[in-house]
Every structure is written in structure tokens, then in C-alpha cells.
Enzyme design. Structure first.
Site, PDB file in Angstrom:
ATOM      1  N   GLU A 130     -24.580 -26.438 -84.456  1.00 28.95           N
ATOM      2  CA  GLU A 130     -24.588 -27.731 -83.755  1.00 28.95           C
ATOM      3  C   GLU A 130     -25.843 -28.539 -84.080  1.00 28.95           C
ATOM      4  OE1 GLU A 130     -23.411 -30.225 -82.213  1.00 28.95           O
ATOM      5  OE2 GLU A 130     -23.354 -29.892 -80.046  1.00 28.95           O
ATOM      6  N   THR A 183     -24.851 -38.753 -81.901  1.00 28.99           N
ATOM      7  CA  THR A 183     -25.649 -38.137 -80.835  1.00 28.99           C
ATOM      8  C   THR A 183     -27.145 -38.295 -81.107  1.00 28.99           C
ATOM      9  OG1 THR A 183     -23.931 -36.549 -80.311  1.00 28.99           O
ATOM     10  CG2 THR A 183     -26.138 -35.949 -79.651  1.00 28.99           C
TER      11      THR A 183
END
Ligand code: HSE
Length: 308
Positions: A130, A183
């Protein structure tokens, strides 16, 4: 077994006041990853679909393979693997797309090689994957995708994962506006420092939300689903945010907020018919601002990844 195909779910992270510390898994959408053993003694990505050619085929740059490499290195395993990644949700959707791909890869290799590692042992490898996408170590998408259910990350140092019991009749309506928010960019717009009274209110709402879930107290869930850290800044990135949220609340949503770093928004309700009504209202309100918006309705996915 020579090959394995794994589905790993999308997730709603932050969940209002739980910035970086709360998230839950959905039944749909989700990504699929196929891992095959190979004689070539290297990790290769042979195919990626559903990404419009945007994700890296270089295994050192892709969330799925970075997670797998982290796992293999940690276990001192030298093996050749061919990997296919099938993206079933948008990149930068706020639905934990990179987390789903990272979890699918790590979970698949754990099963294919019969490593029998627990989720607690797999989590750090999913987080390593991630990290490539979000440039931050946060587990509020990977942990729910891996464990299933609603996860509280009480602390990161060391990581402390707590699975929270939920009301069995909780439904989630998702609107995914047709824009992309990265993000890593959406983290840069947040304030690095908060006032004491803001921290107190955020802690109160976080605690209230968890207690609300555990006691099936929908009033408490509703008034606790308030965020001072991300929503005030990120909502400005979502065209029509206030109107879409109002539309959800007007047809009976328990509350509505941003999922992850957006642009997707989620709303809670207590029946499928309400969830469908809410998602229609959200889509209708959003259509004045963005086109081709997608919607999903899901209960909370208590299982996490599954072998297909
Ligand atoms: N907690 C992370 C953030 C989730 O809001 O930046 C990103 O999906």
C-alpha cells in the site's frame, strides 16, 4: 496447487472521525489477482486489466508485487511467480483500490505456497504494498480488506488491530464520483497540527462511533460520524459534496461522509431498501456536478479476501 485466483474487497476508510485508524470492508467492488508458479525464478507481472494502462508492470513499483516481495523476503523464499492483476474499481477512488490489490497478492501467495501465516503476520507486507501507492504507512484500508469487518487500529507502534462488532443490519451506500483524487496529494492538504479542543472533539466522536456500533445505537453512530481532520479540507475536492450529503440525509441516511481520501462518499442505513433509496438520491444530486458516477450498495463484508 500451481496457481490461485483471489478476490480482495474494497474498503471504506476513516469512517468519519477515524482518520487513519478505522475502516471496514465491502462486498463489492473488489480486485482479483491470479498468481501462478513459474520456473523463471523471478516475480513478473504478466497482465493488468481495468487500469487503462496506468499501473506499473515493474514489480518493484506495483502495490501487489511489492507486498508479495516483502512477504517472500521476510520468509527467505526464492520462487518464480507470474502475476495477473484485474482491477475492478477506479484508481484514486477512495475505496482502497491499491489496498485491495496489495492484500489480494499477499493473501494469494500465503495460500499458494502453504505458508499458513496469520493475518497479523501478513499485515505488514500488505502495508508495504500500500505504501507504494499512498506514500504513507496507514492500515485503514489494508487491515479491513485483509481481516474483513470493521477494524480499529488502536496504535501503529506497535500495530494494534481490533475488530469491532457491528449491528447486523448495517448497510452502506457508496457514491463514486467520476473524478480521481490521489491519496498522497489529499494528505498534503491536511493540517499537520490541530488545536487541543479539536483533538478532544475528534477523540469523543471516535469513541462515540465505536460504542454506537457495539451497542447498536444508531443515534449515537449518527452524531459521532463527524470529522474535523480531513472532511473540512477534502470535501472541497468533491464537486457538489454538501448537496450530495444533504440528499443522503434527506432520505434517511444515518450519516454520510467521505470514504478514504475521496472522491467516493458513503452513507449508512439499516435496510437494503433504504440503502438503495439513499444511493439513488446521492447519484441524482451528484449528476449536476460530475457525469458517469458509479454507485454500490453493500453490507459490511465480514470475511475479507476469498479464493475464487
Ligand atoms: N486514511 C487514509 C487517508 C486513507 O485518508 O489518507 C486513504 O485511502
Amino acid at each position: 496447487m500451481e496457481s490461485i485466483k483471489v478476490f480482495s474487497p474494497a474498503s471504506v476508510s476513516n469512517v468519519g472521525p477515524g482518520f487513519d485508524i478505522m475502516g471496514f470492508a465491502l462486498h463489492q467492488p473488489g480486485d482479483e489477482v491470479i498468481v501462478k508458479k513459474s520456473n523463471l525464478n523471478k516475480i513478473e507481472i504478466t497482465k493488468i486489466s481495468g487500469d487503462n494502462g496506468r499501473l506499473p508492470l515493474n514489480p518493484n513499483e506495483n502495490t501487489t508485487t511489492v507486498g508479495i516481495q516483502s512477504l517472500l523476503k521476510d520468509q527467505n523464499i526464492n520462487v518464480g511467480l507470474k502475476i495477473e492483476i484485474h482491477k475492478k474499481m477506479g484508481i484514486g477512488s477512495g475505496l482502497g483500490s491499491s489496498a485491495a490489490s496489495a492484500v489480494a497478492g499477499v493473501f494469494a501467495v500465503n495460500s499458494l505456497l502453504n505458508l499458513n501465516l496469520s493475518n497479523d503476520e501478513l499485515l505488514k507486507h500488505c502495508m508495504a504494498g500500500e505504501y507504494v501507492a499512498s506514500k504513507a504507512f496507514h492500515a485503514d484500508n489494508v487491515a479491513p480488506a485483509l481481516y474483513g469487518g470493521f477494524i480499529l487500529i488502536r496504535d501503529y507502534n506497535p500495530i494494534d488491530i481490533i475488530k469491532i462488532d457491528l449491528p447486523s443490519d448495517l448497510y452502506c451506500s457508496i457514491l463514486y464520483p467520476d473524478i480521481e483524487i490521489k491519496t498522497c496529494e489529499a494528505r498534503k492538504i491536511l493540517k499537520p497540527n490541530v488545536k487541543l479542543k479539536t483533538a478532544i472533539s475528534q477523540a469523543g466522536n471516535s469513541a462515540g462511533l465505536i460504542v454506537g456500533f457495539m451497542k447498536n445505537d444508531f443515534e449515537l453512530i449518527s452524531r459521532s460520524l463527524v470529522d474535523h481532520l480531513a472532511e473540512p479540507f477534502r470535501s472541497k475536492l468533491i464537486p457538489g459534496y454538501d448537496k450530495i450529503r444533504d440528499a443522503a440525509l434527506n432520505v434517511g441516511a444515518i450519516n454520510c461522509n467521505i470514504t478514504g481520501s475521496g472522491p467516493s462518499m458513503f452513507a449508512f442505513s439499516t435496510s437494503e431498501s433504504d440503502a438503495l433509496k439513499i444511493v439513488r438520491a446521492m447519484k441524482n444530486a451528484s449528476s449536476k456536478f460530475t457525469k458517469s458516477n458509479k454507485t454500490y450498495v453493500s453490507k459490511i463484508n465480514l470475511t475479507g479476501p476469498k479464493i475464487l
